[in-house]
Enzyme design. Structure first.
Site, short mmCIF file in Angstrom:
data_model
loop_
_atom_site.label_atom_id
_atom_site.label_comp_id
_atom_site.label_asym_id
_atom_site.label_seq_id
_atom_site.Cartn_x
_atom_site.Cartn_y
_atom_site.Cartn_z
N GLU A 112 10.66 -4.26 6.27
CA GLU A 112 9.56 -3.84 7.02
C GLU A 112 9.79 -4.10 8.55
OE1 GLU A 112 7.67 -2.09 5.51
OE2 GLU A 112 7.04 -2.91 3.53
N TYR A 172 0.79 -1.42 0.18
CA TYR A 172 -0.03 0.08 -0.03
C TYR A 172 1.00 1.47 -0.06
CZ TYR A 172 0.81 -0.92 5.14
OH TYR A 172 1.31 -1.04 6.28
N GLY A 173 2.21 1.13 0.07
CA GLY A 173 2.89 2.56 0.09
C GLY A 173 4.08 2.27 -0.99
N THR A 174 5.28 2.38 -0.49
CA THR A 174 6.46 2.38 -1.28
C THR A 174 6.67 1.00 -2.11
OG1 THR A 174 8.01 1.81 0.34
CG2 THR A 174 7.50 4.04 0.34
N LEU A 175 6.07 0.07 -1.99
CA LEU A 175 6.24 -1.08 -2.55
C LEU A 175 5.00 -1.20 -3.80
CD1 LEU A 175 6.78 -3.75 0.14
CD2 LEU A 175 8.20 -3.23 -1.43
#
Length: 153
Positions: free
Chosen positions: A96, A25-28
């Site tokens: 993470e 949901y973010g930088t991935l």
């Protein structure tokens, strides 16, 4: 476990994780920096999805998802390419700062959740949620991302 053994000790064998897709949901997400660094060329499928029962908070260059009934987070389901799953899981756990179930050093916890595909079907996926101490702080004083979409901030 002996008192001197630590979770990262190579003598400790943890059972393998189920080979589930990852909800990111973010930088991935595709187009973001960590997608290029960790996922490019290592996926069999990438598809839009939502994570119900969670909301998104802004972090220092990356977001945090926190459980919250009635909200949702926008992201993608990422399926690892054949043969890439084990190494990819280990690298994402390191990225993470996930060290194992319930460990106090975790920044995120890797949790099995149901993600929703655009057609409404559910699929089990691994999701990195803010670990409980951080999740409490975010709920108390964090900056929520309206609509749960990191890319629209």
């Amino acid at each position: 476990m002996s008192p001197s053994a630590r979770p990262e000790d190579p003598r400790i064998v943890r059972p393998p994780a189920a080979e589930l897709p990852f909800f990111v949901y973010g930088t991935l997400r595709p187009g973001e920096a960590n997608h290029a660094a960790f996922l490019r060329g290592r996926t069999a499928a990438e598809e839009p999805a939502r994570l119900p029962g969670a909301e998104l908070y802004d972090g220092p260059g990356y977001p945090y998802a926190v459980r919250h009934p009635g909200a949702h987070v926008v992201g993608e389901l990422i399926t690892a390419a054949p043969g890439a799953y084990g190494a990819l899981l280990a690298e994402l756990d390191r990225l993470e700062e996930y060290h194992g179930p319930g460990l106090p050093r975790n920044l995120y916890d890797r949790v099995r959740c149901d993600a929703l595909r655009p057609d409404g079907s559910r699929t089990a996926a691994w999701v990195y949620l803010a670990a409980p101490p951080l999740a409490r702080r975010l709920r108390e004083s964090g900056t929520r991302i309206p609509g749960g979409d990191w890319l629209s901030r």
